[in-house]
Design a protein around this motif. Structure first.
Motif, PDB file in Angstrom:
ATOM      1  N   PRO A 148     -36.031  54.682  34.033  1.00 49.94           N
ATOM      2  CA  PRO A 148     -35.227  53.815  34.914  1.00 49.94           C
ATOM      3  C   PRO A 148     -35.985  52.580  35.394  1.00 49.94           C
ATOM      4  O   PRO A 148     -35.428  51.479  35.420  1.00 49.94           O
ATOM      5  CB  PRO A 148     -34.864  54.742  36.088  1.00 49.94           C
ATOM      6  CG  PRO A 148     -34.947  56.116  35.526  1.00 49.94           C
ATOM      7  CD  PRO A 148     -36.029  56.078  34.507  1.00 49.94           C
ATOM      8  N   ALA A 149     -37.253  52.750  35.781  1.00 52.34           N
ATOM      9  CA  ALA A 149     -38.030  51.607  36.270  1.00 52.34           C
ATOM     10  C   ALA A 149     -38.264  50.585  35.161  1.00 52.34           C
ATOM     11  O   ALA A 149     -38.148  49.366  35.375  1.00 52.34           O
ATOM     12  CB  ALA A 149     -39.372  52.081  36.828  1.00 52.34           C
ATOM     13  N   GLU A 150     -38.556  51.079  33.960  1.00 55.23           N
ATOM     14  CA  GLU A 150     -38.769  50.179  32.821  1.00 55.23           C
ATOM     15  C   GLU A 150     -37.472  49.469  32.438  1.00 55.23           C
ATOM     16  O   GLU A 150     -37.464  48.282  32.109  1.00 55.23           O
ATOM     17  CB  GLU A 150     -39.319  50.979  31.639  1.00 55.23           C
ATOM     18  CG  GLU A 150     -39.697  50.139  30.424  1.00 55.23           C
ATOM     19  CD  GLU A 150     -40.890  49.233  30.654  1.00 55.23           C
ATOM     20  OE1 GLU A 150     -41.053  48.281  29.863  1.00 55.23           O
ATOM     21  OE2 GLU A 150     -41.644  49.467  31.615  1.00 55.23           O
ATOM     22  N   LYS A 151     -36.358  50.211  32.502  1.00 55.54           N
ATOM     23  CA  LYS A 151     -35.055  49.623  32.190  1.00 55.54           C
ATOM     24  C   LYS A 151     -34.704  48.517  33.184  1.00 55.54           C
ATOM     25  O   LYS A 151     -34.220  47.441  32.797  1.00 55.54           O
ATOM     26  CB  LYS A 151     -33.980  50.711  32.201  1.00 55.54           C
ATOM     27  CG  LYS A 151     -32.600  50.204  31.812  1.00 55.54           C
ATOM     28  CD  LYS A 151     -31.587  51.345  31.799  1.00 55.54           C
ATOM     29  CE  LYS A 151     -30.193  50.829  31.431  1.00 55.54           C
ATOM     30  NZ  LYS A 151     -29.192  51.906  31.432  1.00 55.54           N
ATOM     31  N   THR A 152     -34.949  48.778  34.477  1.00 55.71           N
ATOM     32  CA  THR A 152     -34.687  47.757  35.498  1.00 55.71           C
ATOM     33  C   THR A 152     -35.523  46.515  35.244  1.00 55.71           C
ATOM     34  O   THR A 152     -35.049  45.384  35.372  1.00 55.71           O
ATOM     35  CB  THR A 152     -34.989  48.320  36.903  1.00 55.71           C
ATOM     36  OG1 THR A 152     -34.123  49.427  37.159  1.00 55.71           O
ATOM     37  CG2 THR A 152     -34.797  47.265  37.979  1.00 55.71           C
ATOM     38  N   LYS A 153     -36.786  46.724  34.856  1.00 56.70           N
ATOM     39  CA  LYS A 153     -37.669  45.580  34.580  1.00 56.70           C
ATOM     40  C   LYS A 153     -37.145  44.751  33.403  1.00 56.70           C
ATOM     41  O   LYS A 153     -37.148  43.521  33.445  1.00 56.70           O
ATOM     42  CB  LYS A 153     -39.081  46.079  34.285  1.00 56.70           C
ATOM     43  CG  LYS A 153     -40.112  44.962  34.116  1.00 56.70           C
ATOM     44  CD  LYS A 153     -41.512  45.514  34.000  1.00 56.70           C
ATOM     45  CE  LYS A 153     -41.665  46.119  32.621  1.00 56.70           C
ATOM     46  NZ  LYS A 153     -42.891  45.717  31.937  1.00 56.70           N
ATOM     47  N   LYS A 154     -36.654  45.445  32.361  1.00 56.89           N
ATOM     48  CA  LYS A 154     -36.144  44.739  31.181  1.00 56.89           C
ATOM     49  C   LYS A 154     -34.857  43.983  31.503  1.00 56.89           C
ATOM     50  O   LYS A 154     -34.653  42.847  31.047  1.00 56.89           O
ATOM     51  CB  LYS A 154     -35.899  45.731  30.044  1.00 56.89           C
ATOM     52  CG  LYS A 154     -37.181  46.245  29.376  1.00 56.89           C
ATOM     53  CD  LYS A 154     -36.860  47.275  28.317  1.00 56.89           C
ATOM     54  CE  LYS A 154     -38.115  47.761  27.602  1.00 56.89           C
ATOM     55  NZ  LYS A 154     -38.647  46.767  26.670  1.00 56.89           N
ATOM     56  N   LEU A 155     -33.974  44.616  32.309  1.00 57.85           N
ATOM     57  CA  LEU A 155     -32.724  43.947  32.677  1.00 57.85           C
ATOM     58  C   LEU A 155     -33.002  42.734  33.571  1.00 57.85           C
ATOM     59  O   LEU A 155     -32.344  41.691  33.443  1.00 57.85           O
ATOM     60  CB  LEU A 155     -31.795  44.929  33.394  1.00 57.85           C
ATOM     61  CG  LEU A 155     -31.232  46.053  32.517  1.00 57.85           C
ATOM     62  CD1 LEU A 155     -30.473  47.074  33.360  1.00 57.85           C
ATOM     63  CD2 LEU A 155     -30.309  45.486  31.436  1.00 57.85           C
ATOM     64  N   SER A 156     -33.973  42.859  34.470  1.00 56.77           N
ATOM     65  CA  SER A 156     -34.364  41.723  35.306  1.00 56.77           C
ATOM     66  C   SER A 156     -34.964  40.606  34.454  1.00 56.77           C
ATOM     67  O   SER A 156     -34.721  39.417  34.698  1.00 56.77           O
ATOM     68  CB  SER A 156     -35.367  42.166  36.372  1.00 56.77           C
ATOM     69  OG  SER A 156     -34.764  43.026  37.319  1.00 56.77           O
ATOM     70  N   ALA A 157     -35.755  40.988  33.450  1.00 56.00           N
ATOM     71  CA  ALA A 157     -36.341  39.993  32.554  1.00 56.00           C
ATOM     72  C   ALA A 157     -35.257  39.253  31.774  1.00 56.00           C
ATOM     73  O   ALA A 157     -35.355  38.038  31.545  1.00 56.00           O
ATOM     74  CB  ALA A 157     -37.323  40.669  31.603  1.00 56.00           C
ATOM     75  N   GLU A 158     -34.202  39.996  31.363  1.00 56.51           N
ATOM     76  CA  GLU A 158     -33.106  39.354  30.633  1.00 56.51           C
ATOM     77  C   GLU A 158     -32.444  38.284  31.507  1.00 56.51           C
ATOM     78  O   GLU A 158     -32.150  37.174  31.034  1.00 56.51           O
ATOM     79  CB  GLU A 158     -32.065  40.389  30.195  1.00 56.51           C
ATOM     80  CG  GLU A 158     -30.886  39.774  29.466  1.00 56.51           C
ATOM     81  CD  GLU A 158     -29.773  40.735  29.160  1.00 56.51           C
ATOM     82  OE1 GLU A 158     -29.104  40.573  28.121  1.00 56.51           O
ATOM     83  OE2 GLU A 158     -29.551  41.665  29.971  1.00 56.51           O
ATOM     84  N   LEU A 159     -32.184  38.623  32.768  1.00 56.55           N
ATOM     85  CA  LEU A 159     -31.571  37.641  33.672  1.00 56.55           C
ATOM     86  C   LEU A 159     -32.473  36.417  33.859  1.00 56.55           C
ATOM     87  O   LEU A 159     -32.010  35.270  33.814  1.00 56.55           O
ATOM     88  CB  LEU A 159     -31.295  38.291  35.029  1.00 56.55           C
ATOM     89  CG  LEU A 159     -30.039  39.161  35.125  1.00 56.55           C
ATOM     90  CD1 LEU A 159     -30.020  39.942  36.434  1.00 56.55           C
ATOM     91  CD2 LEU A 159     -28.777  38.300  35.027  1.00 56.55           C
ATOM     92  N   ALA A 160     -33.762  36.666  34.079  1.00 53.00           N
ATOM     93  CA  ALA A 160     -34.701  35.567  34.287  1.00 53.00           C
ATOM     94  C   ALA A 160     -34.784  34.670  33.054  1.00 53.00           C
ATOM     95  O   ALA A 160     -34.779  33.425  33.163  1.00 53.00           O
ATOM     96  CB  ALA A 160     -36.081  36.123  34.655  1.00 53.00           C
ATOM     97  N   ASN A 161     -34.863  35.294  31.864  1.00 51.83           N
ATOM     98  CA  ASN A 161     -34.935  34.505  30.628  1.00 51.83           C
ATOM     99  C   ASN A 161     -33.637  33.749  30.380  1.00 51.83           C
ATOM    100  O   ASN A 161     -33.657  32.622  29.879  1.00 51.83           O
ATOM    101  CB  ASN A 161     -35.242  35.429  29.443  1.00 51.83           C
ATOM    102  CG  ASN A 161     -36.641  35.989  29.494  1.00 51.83           C
ATOM    103  OD1 ASN A 161     -37.504  35.475  30.200  1.00 51.83           O
ATOM    104  ND2 ASN A 161     -36.884  37.077  28.771  1.00 51.83           N
ATOM    105  N   GLY A 162     -32.504  34.372  30.713  1.00 47.66           N
ATOM    106  CA  GLY A 162     -31.219  33.685  30.577  1.00 47.66           C
ATOM    107  C   GLY A 162     -31.133  32.468  31.482  1.00 47.66           C
ATOM    108  O   GLY A 162     -30.628  31.405  31.085  1.00 47.66           O
ATOM    109  N   ARG A 163     -31.629  32.601  32.702  1.00 46.28           N
ATOM    110  CA  ARG A 163     -31.628  31.442  33.624  1.00 46.28           C
ATOM    111  C   ARG A 163     -32.515  30.333  33.120  1.00 46.28           C
ATOM    112  O   ARG A 163     -32.165  29.149  33.193  1.00 46.28           O
ATOM    113  CB  ARG A 163     -32.106  31.907  35.008  1.00 46.28           C
ATOM    114  CG  ARG A 163     -31.123  32.828  35.716  1.00 46.28           C
ATOM    115  CD  ARG A 163     -31.762  33.550  36.894  1.00 46.28           C
ATOM    116  NE  ARG A 163     -30.798  34.419  37.571  1.00 46.28           N
ATOM    117  CZ  ARG A 163     -31.109  35.296  38.521  1.00 46.28           C
ATOM    118  NH1 ARG A 163     -32.372  35.439  38.902  1.00 46.28           N
ATOM    119  NH2 ARG A 163     -30.167  36.022  39.084  1.00 46.28           N
ATOM    120  N   LEU A 164     -33.666  30.721  32.603  1.00 43.43           N
ATOM    121  CA  LEU A 164     -34.588  29.723  32.034  1.00 43.43           C
ATOM    122  C   LEU A 164     -33.976  29.034  30.820  1.00 43.43           C
ATOM    123  O   LEU A 164     -34.065  27.810  30.666  1.00 43.43           O
ATOM    124  CB  LEU A 164     -35.912  30.403  31.668  1.00 43.43           C
ATOM    125  CG  LEU A 164     -36.974  29.519  31.009  1.00 43.43           C
ATOM    126  CD1 LEU A 164     -37.428  28.416  31.959  1.00 43.43           C
ATOM    127  CD2 LEU A 164     -38.160  30.346  30.557  1.00 43.43           C
TER     128      LEU A 164
END
Length: 387
Positions: free
Chosen positions: A371-387
């Protein structure tokens, strides 16, 4: 031949020479020989082109020198500090007008001083507390009864506002502030923190301008934050009524800005509206990531070999990169792109409450069972999408 009268005097002899050469060449053949006329006109045209090039070069050099002179006119004034040096991106000083510069400097000083007082007025009561006793004994109003920040506007009595305005008027009219006076330059005779050493005095005056600029930004930030959250220190000051509390634990709330909604789109606290915007953000971010890689990849790895359209004799290498490709892709290609987009939209139900609505289309290549790794990956997707 095309230089207007009143141009640079150096151009006049050359222009006369051009005109005379044309006449002489035209007169050498009384029968109107086409070859002679052609030679004459060619000479005139060539000379005119050389003259135009020469004048254009002089004009560009003159404009460059003018720009350098304008910058040089003010680059040694107070407030010209690292890292920007003389910073005037809008070009207010482009005319080199010293009077206009001094007027703006006087305005900057006054605004900076007011902003410094205002910023301290916001901060001090939060740190040291408020005055004891009554602000207005007749109205039974204590200093403690006046909230800090914008909320105080409606609490201060009319007599209090009158005193504030009277003091402001006194500051304006207590000394002459006409151009050329000491007060116009910001010197009101208050010598508490000045110095007799010219270098130290210059450093202190530069510090005042820099601090004033910072305070102007700071007070606007405090106003903005106060207006949005009800407190000049934002929701982290313990404001339980802040709408930001509702979404501060959602994906995408990341350092350094935390939950960032300066436009107040989530001010209504609507969870449905938040989820709709999150679904839109995910979709736009994913499309933007693909589009960005679509721009970059062909430049690095090259394009596909072979034909994009054998029937049209069109190779992948024939399609330019970027916006120029829009007019080169055949209509059948655009049809395929639109069909694929429609398939992505219609292949799964994306109504509110479904997994697809939340961005989960069952593509599990980059996910994790942790779960913690999944949350990190989903947060990374949002951050990369914003960038």
């Amino acid at each position: 031949a095309f230089v207007q009268s009143g141009s640079a005097t150096q151009a006049a002899p050359e222009r006369s020479s051009v005109q005379l050469r044309g006449r002489v060449a035209a007169q050498t053949s009384a029968t109107g020989s086409s070859s002679a006329s052609f030679v004459g006109y060619s000479a005139a045209a060539t000379a005119s082109a050389l003259l135009a090039s020469q004048l254009r070069g002089k004009a560009e050099a003159s404009q460059s020198r003018k720009s350098q002179v304008v910058v040089s006119a003010f680059e040694n004034e107070l407030g010209v500090q690292a890292p920007f040096g003389f910073w005037d991106p809008i070009g207010f000083t482009a005319d080199g007008d010293v009077d206009a510069f001094k007027r703006r400097r006087a305005t900057e000083l006054k605004h900076g001083r007011i902003a410094m007082l205002a910023t301290m007025g916001y901060m001090t009561p939060e740190i040291t507390g408020k005055f004891p006793g009554y602000l207005s004994p007749s109205m039974d109003l204590k200093f403690d009864d006046i909230p800090n920040g914008l909320a105080a506007i409606g609490k201060v009595p009319a007599a209090g506002w009158a005193q504030i305005l009277a003091y402001m008027a006194f500051c304006e009219i207590s000394q002459k502030q006409d151009p050329g006076t000491a007060a116009y330059d910001g010197d009101f005779g208050w010598k508490v923190i000045t110095s007799t050493d010219p270098e130290i005095k210059k450093r202190k005056l530069n510090s005042e301008i820099a601090n004033g600029r910072l305070a102007m930004m700071g007070i606007i930030g405090l106003f903005f934050q106060d207006g949005i959250t009800g407190s000049p220190w934002g929701y982290w000051a313990g404001n339980p009524a802040s709408f930001w509390k509702a979404f501060e634990n959602e994906l995408g709330v990341q350092a350094p800005v935390g939950f960032w909604d300066p436009a107040g789109l989530s001010a209504d606290g609507s969870v449905d509206n938040f989820k709709r915007r999150r679904a839109t953000e995910l979709k736009h971010g994913r499309i933007a990531m693909l589009a960005t890689m679509g721009y970059i990849t062909p430049e690095i790895t090259g394009k596909f070999p072979g034909y994009l359209s054998p029937s049209a004799g069109l190779k992948f290498a024939d399609i330019p990169n970027g916006l120029a490709a829009i007019s080169k892709v055949p209509q059948a290609g655009w049809g395929q792109i639109l069909l694929y987009m429609a398939y992505c939209e219609a292949s799964q139900t994306q109504e509110p409450g479904t997994a697809a609505y939340a961005g989960d289309f069952g593509w599990k290549v980059l996910t994790s069972s942790d779960p913690a790794e999944k949350t990190k990956k989903l947060s990374a997707e949002l951050a990369n999408g914003r960038l």
